[in-house]
Design a protein around this motif. Structure first.
Motif, PDB file in Angstrom:
ATOM      1  N   THR A  98      42.992  32.082  16.046  1.00  0.00           N
ATOM      2  CA  THR A  98      41.936  31.266  15.445  1.00  0.00           C
ATOM      3  C   THR A  98      41.414  31.912  14.167  1.00  0.00           C
ATOM      4  O   THR A  98      41.210  31.230  13.150  1.00  0.00           O
ATOM      5  N   ALA A  99      41.192  33.217  14.206  1.00  0.00           N
ATOM      6  CA  ALA A  99      40.739  33.909  12.998  1.00  0.00           C
ATOM      7  C   ALA A  99      41.758  33.747  11.876  1.00  0.00           C
ATOM      8  O   ALA A  99      41.393  33.559  10.705  1.00  0.00           O
TER       9      ALA A  99
ATOM     10  N   THR B 103      35.757  35.183  13.227  1.00  0.00           N
ATOM     11  CA  THR B 103      36.497  35.183  11.969  1.00  0.00           C
ATOM     12  C   THR B 103      37.357  36.401  11.653  1.00  0.00           C
ATOM     13  O   THR B 103      38.176  36.337  10.735  1.00  0.00           O
TER      14      THR B 103
ATOM     15  N   GLU C 153      30.378  41.879  11.717  1.00  0.00           N
ATOM     16  CA  GLU C 153      31.202  40.721  12.067  1.00  0.00           C
ATOM     17  C   GLU C 153      30.404  39.594  12.714  1.00  0.00           C
ATOM     18  O   GLU C 153      30.968  38.545  13.034  1.00  0.00           O
TER      19      GLU C 153
ATOM     20  N   ARG D 177      33.579  21.124  15.013  1.00  0.00           N
ATOM     21  CA  ARG D 177      32.652  22.236  14.770  1.00  0.00           C
ATOM     22  C   ARG D 177      31.226  21.825  15.108  1.00  0.00           C
ATOM     23  O   ARG D 177      30.479  22.571  15.746  1.00  0.00           O
TER      24      ARG D 177
ATOM     25  N   LEU E 161      41.457  30.250  10.436  1.00  0.00           N
ATOM     26  CA  LEU E 161      40.267  30.163   9.585  1.00  0.00           C
ATOM     27  C   LEU E 161      40.494  30.869   8.248  1.00  0.00           C
ATOM     28  O   LEU E 161      40.114  30.351   7.185  1.00  0.00           O
ATOM     29  N   ARG E 162      41.116  32.028   8.290  1.00  0.00           N
ATOM     30  CA  ARG E 162      41.360  32.779   7.056  1.00  0.00           C
ATOM     31  C   ARG E 162      42.312  32.025   6.126  1.00  0.00           C
ATOM     32  O   ARG E 162      42.160  32.042   4.901  1.00  0.00           O
TER      33      ARG E 162
ATOM     34  N   GLU F 282      29.128  32.025  15.471  1.00  0.00           N
ATOM     35  CA  GLU F 282      30.237  31.384  14.772  1.00  0.00           C
ATOM     36  C   GLU F 282      30.979  32.376  13.884  1.00  0.00           C
ATOM     37  O   GLU F 282      32.207  32.361  13.807  1.00  0.00           O
ATOM     38  N   LYS F 283      30.255  33.258  13.219  1.00  0.00           N
ATOM     39  CA  LYS F 283      30.895  34.262  12.365  1.00  0.00           C
ATOM     40  C   LYS F 283      31.770  35.196  13.184  1.00  0.00           C
ATOM     41  O   LYS F 283      32.770  35.725  12.688  1.00  0.00           O
TER      42      LYS F 283
END
Length: 518
Positions: free
Chosen positions: A157-158, A483, A517, A203, A161-162, A479-480
Motif C-alpha cells: 500500500t505504501a 505511507t 511517520e 478514503r 501511494l508513493r 492516515e500518514k
C-alpha cells in the motif's frame, strides 16, 4: 480485543473443494472455464466485481502469517456471503491467486467478461497479486485480512501511494461494515463516475469510520535518559553479532556500532556445549514464572534454555552486547536446533539485546535506545494497522516482560509455540497498557531515524500471527502512518517511555535527521 466474527476460523468450516465449488470462478479453473461475459452496465444495471484472494492456498501449506494449516475457506465464504447480502447492486465473481502468473491469467480471462472493478484481499503477506490487478487501470479496492496479509498489505500500500496509483483505494479494518462501505464506493463507477472519484470515496469512507482519538492521559513514567554525548560514546563501545548464514566475516559499523557476522556453526556449537543442569534450572524457572505453558514440552524448554546459554557465551567470547540471528532460516535449514525466542526474551530482560531475523538495523535501534533509556529493552515487531479501533498493533513471537529495564516491574507472560509453524517455544508477553510508547527504526544509508508515538491500550490474544500483540493508539495522524513501509520495511522497535526529544538530540549529535511517520 474481540475477534471479529467474519474472520473466525471456527464457524462454518469448509473444504477447499466446497469453497471452489461455491465460487463463480477460481484460479484453478480459469484456464478451462471462461467467466461469463457482462457488457458495460447502465446506471441501473449491476456492476460485475471480481473478488480475488491473494494467498498460497485455501489451506495454508507452510509457515507464514497467519499460521501453518490455517483454513481460509470459512473466511472467504464469510466475505462472499456478506458482500452478496450487503451489496446487491453488484454481481461478484471470485478467484484465488498466489502470484503474478496466476493473476495474469485472471486478467486475460476478464478482458471480455464485463468486469468493472476488482477487490483484492491480501490473505498471506507477500503474494504479489494486487500489483498485476492495479496495472489494469480498472478501479481496485485493496483489503487487508488482519493478522494474515498485513505485512505485504502495508508495504505494498505504501508503494502504491508513493507511486501515485490513481485507481486503487484500500481498507485496513477488522470491521465488516467498513469493508462494505468501501465496496459501495463502486456505485460511483456503476453510475458513470470516474475512477479518481471512486478512490476518493474509499478514503472518505475509511476516515469517516475511524474512531476519534481517545483519552490522551497516560500513566506517569519517570524515564531518565543519557546525554547525547554519553549515548554516542557508549554506542561506539558496543558490538553487534549477526548470524545470518554459514559465513563468518567482518562488516562495516552500523550507526557507529561495530558489527561482525558469525556462522550458524559458532552459535550451534555453543548451544551444544551448554551446561545441561543449568539449562534445566532455567527451563524450570521459565515454567514456574509463566502464567501458562501451552503445547510446549519441558524438553523444548530445556533446548531453548541451552540456546540462551549458548548465545550468552558467544556474546561473552566476542565482547558484544547484542546478537541477531536468522532464526527461521537457521532452524529450517538444520543449521541450529533450537529457536532463540526465549533466549532473546531473557537477554532483553537482562539489559542485553537479542533481535530476530538477523535484522541489523532493528538491532542497532535496540542497542542505541537501550543505552539512551538506561537499559530499557526495545520490542521488535511486525506492526498491523486496524482503522476500526484506530490502533497500530505491534506483533511478534518474542517480547521482554521487563519493559522498564532489568530492575523494573515485570509483567505476566505465557510460553507457547512459535506461531507461524507451531513449533519450538516462544513468548506471549502481556505488556503494560496506559503508558506512552516510542517506536523507532534507523536507516544508516539515509542517516535517518524513523519515529512515531502511541499509547498502549490493550493486548490482543488472537491466535493468528505472532503471539505478543500490544495494541496502541498513535498520537498523531493515522492516515500518514500508511505511507512509509515500502521504504522502511515492516519491522519497528517499540520502547516504553517518551524518547522523542532524546531521539532528536541523538540525531543532531551524529548528524542524522528524524522522520516522523505519524
Amino acid at each position: 480485543m474481540k475477534t471479529i466474527p467474519v474472520y473466525s476460523n471456527a464457524a462454518g468450516r469448509t473444504s477447499r473443494r466446497s469453497f471452489l465449488h461455491s465460487c463463480a470462478a477460481c484460479s484453478a479453473c480459469l484456464a478451462t472455464m471462461p467467466i461469463a461475459g457482462l457488457s458495460s452496465c447502465s446506471r441501473d444495471e449491476k456492476l460485475k466485481l471480481h473478488v480475488i484472494y491473494s494467498l498460497h492456498a485455501a489451506v495454508q501449506p507452510g509457515p507464514d502469517w497467519p499460521n501453518v494449516g490455517y483454513d481460509f475457506g470459512p473466511v472467504m465464504e464469510n466475505f462472499n456471503r456478506a458482500l452478496a447480502a450487503s451489496c446487491p447492486e453488484f454481481t461478484f465473481v471470485h478467484s484465488m491467486a498466489s502470484g503474478p502468473e496466476e493473476t495474469e491469467k485472471i486478467v486475460e480471462m476478464d478482458r471480455d467478461a464485463g468486469v468493472g472493478g476488482y477487490i483484492v484481499f491480501q490473505m498471506n503477506c507477500w503474494n504479489r497479486v494486487a500489483q498485476t490487478i492495479a496495472a489494469t487501470a480498472k478501479p481496485v479496492l485493496y483489503v487487508d485480512f488482519k493478522y494474515a496479509g498485513s505485512g505485504g498489505f502495508l508495504v505494498y500500500t505504501a508503494g502504491f501511494l508513493r507511486e501515485g496509483q490513481e485507481n486503487l483505494g484500500f481498507v485496513s479494518s477488522s470491521r465488516m461494515d467498513d469493508l462494505v462501505e468501501a465496496v459501495k464506493s463502486f456505485n460511483i463507477i456503476r453510475k458513470g463516475g470516474s475512477v479518481p472519484e471512486f478512490v476518493a470515496a474509499t478514503r472518505q469512507a475509511r476516515v469517516k469510520a475511524t474512531p476519534a482519538p481517545g483519552n490522551r492521559d497516560v500513566i506517569a513514567d519517570d524515564l531518565s535518559t543519557l546525554s547525547p554525548d554519553e549515548c554516542f560514546r557508549r554506542i561506539h563501545s558496543s558490538r553487534i553479532l549477526a548470524v545470518n548464514d554459514e559465513q563468518s566475516r567482518p562488516a562495516e559499523p552500523v550507526m557507529g556500532i561495530p558489527l561482525e557476522y558469525l556462522s550458524f556453526a559458532t552459535v550451534n556449537e555453543a548451544w551444544k556445549n551448554a551446561d545441561r543442569d543449568e539449562s534445566r534450572y532455567i527451563a524450570e524457572r521459565w515454567q514456574k514464572n509463566a502464567t501458562e505453558v501451552t503445547e510446549v514440552s519441558f524438553e523444548t524448554l530445556q533446548n531453548s534454555a541451552a540456546m540462551y546459554l549458548g548465545m550468552k557465551k558467544v556474546l561473552t567470547d566476542y565482547d558484544a552486547n547484542a546478537i541477531t540471528l536468522n532464526c527461521l532460516g537457521g532452524f529450517y535449514g538444520g543449521h541450529i536446533h533450537a529457536y532463540p525466542c526465549l533466549g532473546f526474551h531473557e537477554l532483553n530482560n537482562e539489559g542485553l539485546v537479542g533481535a530476530c531475523e538477523c535484522d541489523v538495523n532493528s538491532t542497532a535501534t535496540m542497542v542505541a535506545f537501550n543505552l539512551m533509556s538506561g537499559g530499557r529493552p526495545g520490542y521488535i515487531s511486525d506492526p498491523v494497522i486496524d482503522t476500526a479501533s484506530r490502533q497500530i498493533i505491534y506483533a511478534h513471537c518474542v517480547a521482554p516482560n521487563r519493559m522498564f529495564g532489568p530492575e523494573g516491574t515485570g509483567n505476566p507472560y505465557s510460553i507457547m509455540t512459535h506461531s507461524e509453524d507451531r513449533q519450538g517455544a516462544s513468548v506471549r508477553s502481556i505488556l503494560p497498557v496506559g503508558y506512552l510508547t516510542t517506536t523507532l527504526q534507523i536507516n544508516p544509508d539515509r542517516k535517518e531515524i524513523l519515529l512515531h508515538q502511541a499509547i498502549g491500550r490493550e493486548n490482543d490474544p488472537d491466535d493468528r500471527a505472532c503471539r505478543t500483540k500490544l495494541c496502541a493508539e498513535p498520537l498523531e495522524d493515522l492516515e500518514k502512518l500508511f505511507t512509509l513501509w515500502d521504504s522502511w520495511g515492516w519491522h519497528r522497535v517499540t520502547f516504553f517511555g517518551d524518547l522523542k526529544e532524546p531521539a532528536y538530540a541523538l540525531a543532531d549529535r551524529i548528524g542524522w535527521r528524524v522522520v516522523e511517520e505519524a
